[in-house]
Design an enzyme around this catalytic site. Structure first.
Site, PDB file in Angstrom:
ATOM      1  N   SER A   1      74.113  82.279  37.125  1.00  9.26           N
ATOM      2  CA  SER A   1      75.026  81.507  36.291  1.00  9.26           C
ATOM      3  C   SER A   1      76.490  81.866  36.475  1.00  9.26           C
ATOM      4  O   SER A   1      77.359  81.042  36.164  1.00  9.26           O
ATOM      5  CB  SER A   1      74.659  81.683  34.818  1.00  9.26           C
ATOM      6  OG  SER A   1      74.735  83.039  34.436  1.00  9.26           O
TER       7      SER A   1
ATOM      8  N   HIS B   1      69.958  76.516  35.697  1.00 13.22           N
ATOM      9  CA  HIS B   1      71.077  75.826  36.338  1.00 13.22           C
ATOM     10  C   HIS B   1      70.663  75.052  37.585  1.00 13.22           C
ATOM     11  O   HIS B   1      71.517  74.425  38.225  1.00 13.22           O
ATOM     12  CB  HIS B   1      72.174  76.833  36.698  1.00 13.22           C
ATOM     13  CG  HIS B   1      72.802  77.474  35.503  1.00 13.22           C
ATOM     14  ND1 HIS B   1      73.861  76.918  34.834  1.00 13.22           N
ATOM     15  CD2 HIS B   1      72.485  78.622  34.841  1.00 13.22           C
ATOM     16  CE1 HIS B   1      74.194  77.699  33.815  1.00 13.22           C
ATOM     17  NE2 HIS B   1      73.374  78.737  33.798  1.00 13.22           N
TER      18      HIS B   1
ATOM     19  N   LYS C   1      71.776  71.587  29.906  1.00 16.48           N
ATOM     20  CA  LYS C   1      72.737  71.640  31.003  1.00 16.48           C
ATOM     21  C   LYS C   1      72.704  70.288  31.736  1.00 16.48           C
ATOM     22  O   LYS C   1      73.273  69.319  31.269  1.00 16.48           O
ATOM     23  CB  LYS C   1      72.439  72.832  31.900  1.00 16.48           C
ATOM     24  CG  LYS C   1      72.602  74.158  31.129  1.00 16.48           C
ATOM     25  CD  LYS C   1      72.293  75.367  31.948  1.00 16.48           C
ATOM     26  CE  LYS C   1      72.606  76.643  31.194  1.00 16.48           C
ATOM     27  NZ  LYS C   1      71.781  76.855  29.992  1.00 16.48           N
TER      28      LYS C   1
END
Length: 385
Positions: free
Chosen positions: A175, A203, A234
């Site tokens: 990240s 992610h 996300k």
């Protein structure tokens, strides 16, 4: 001295130390009229503000209520949750999936449920804090191998007691650096050493993979990666998280993962919004194409400007400046230009690795990238003057 006074002194000292290290964190309250272009968030596909998600969320809340009213194991597991779990299992190529309220809770829940003081956990040195905290919660002896260093991991596994269950844990996309784990290499080592592999693909989901199924997804079956974690807040633009795996893994989590058992279920409107996001992910692959075009353009032009980029092919593009005060100056200069970026400092990263964490989105158009690159060049020129 009273006990209350000692507590006041302790808090005051901690605050002073954090401020002195240029590490003081501040919240920014944003409204719909906020003018800054967001290069700090994780809305990689530009779905968070998509009206279709908002409409689905409103319709879900109208039909089923604003809240789920109870935990999944009491009366909070609704049909919309079940459909979402089935869709997430299908996307990731796993037999089953299980919803959690946040990604942090998912990682705590998995590690607490699977591990104990007899388990050996091996974590990449740059893993997310939730993974490190999960091992602590389980009281599992942990070793951290050098970042993306498969040889170091194998050495640690070779030295570990053979009778102890072993779990290797890694971020899929890291990240703060934006680089990716070698999933195939990790899986091969785990197979040789008789260990299980857990990947947190927070992610990568929606961003990587031919179908947006992440850096693990359908390219690796559930025998290679028995435990897969993904988040919904996300690239999918909503909120919450899930764990995907086979029936034995999911059933075990339902029975033993305390952050799952003792938490009110995700609001039904949020689940409905996520289902809408999955529809868009499938129907509009051009969003991923646009995102990756933005990544390629940013890296190409930032390299031309001589900016210190890391080796990242994902939307996370850190500009490592090293010094916290320098990071804060650049971030303020960018804010003055109408751009919001993350100013990441210790203890989130090592003290000499302070950086601007720039994140790119399919929602960024050419003019937004122009403004970002121009402002970054302005920072560089001001320092050189």
């Amino acid at each position: 001295m009273s006990r209350a006074h000692r507590w006041d002194e302790r808090l005051s000292q901690a605050a002073a130390q954090r401020r002195a290290a240029d590490g003081w964190r501040q919240r920014i309250s944003l409204g719909p009229s906020a003018q800054l272009i967001d290069f700090a968030g994780n809305d990689y596909l530009g779905l968070a503000a998509d009206p279709r998600l908002a409409e689905a969320q409103a319709a879900g809340a109208k039909r089923l209520g604003a809240g789920a009213r109870a935990s999944h194991l009491v009366s909070g597991h609704l049909d919309v949750h079940q459909r979402l779990e089935e869709r997430l299992a299908e996307l990731t190529g796993r037999p089953r999936a299980l919803l959690f309220s946040t990604g942090y809770m998912a990682n705590l829940g998995v590690l607490q449920a699977l591990c104990d003081r007899h388990t050996r956990v091996f974590q990449d040195r740059l893993n997310h804090a939730s993974l490190l905290d999960g091992a602590r919660l389980a009281e599992a002896p942990s070793r951290r191998f050098h970042h993306r260093d498969l040889a170091d991991l194998e050495r640690l596994l070779e030295r570990a007691p053979r009778e102890a269950p072993a779990l290797v844990v890694s971020d899929g996309v890291f990240s703060m650096d934006g680089d990716t784990a070698d999933i195939a290499g990790l899986a091969n080592i785990c197979q040789r050493q008789g260990a299980w592999l857990m990947i947190d693909d927070a992610h990568g989901l929606g961003v990587l993979g031919e179908l947006g199924d992440g850096c693990v997804g359908q390219a690796h079956d559930h025998h290679q990666v028995p435990v897969l974690v993904g988040t919904l807040g996300k690239a999918l633009g909503s909120a919450g998280a899930f764990v995907a795996g086979d029936a034995a893994v999911i059933d075990h989590l339902i029975q033993f993962a305390r952050p799952y058992i003792y938490t009110t279920a995700q609001p039904p409107g949020v689940a409905a919004a996520t289902l809408a996001a999955l529809d868009i992910l499938e129907a509009e692959p051009e969003r991923r194409d646009r995102l990756h075009a933005n990544i390629a353009r940013f890296r190409r032009e930032a390299d031309t400007l001589g900016l210190p980029l890391s080796d990242s092919g994902t939307p996370i593009q850190p500009v490592v400046l090293g010094d916290s005060s320098r990071v804060l100056r650049w971030a303020e200069r960018l804010a003055q230009a109408g751009l919001r970026v993350g100013a990441i400092r210790a203890p989130t990263v090592a003290r000499d690795q302070a950086r601007l964490r720039i994140t790119l989105s399919a929602a960024h158009d050419a003019s937004a990238l122009d403004a970002l690159l121009e402002a970054l060049d302005g920072c560089r020129r001001e320092e050189a003057a």
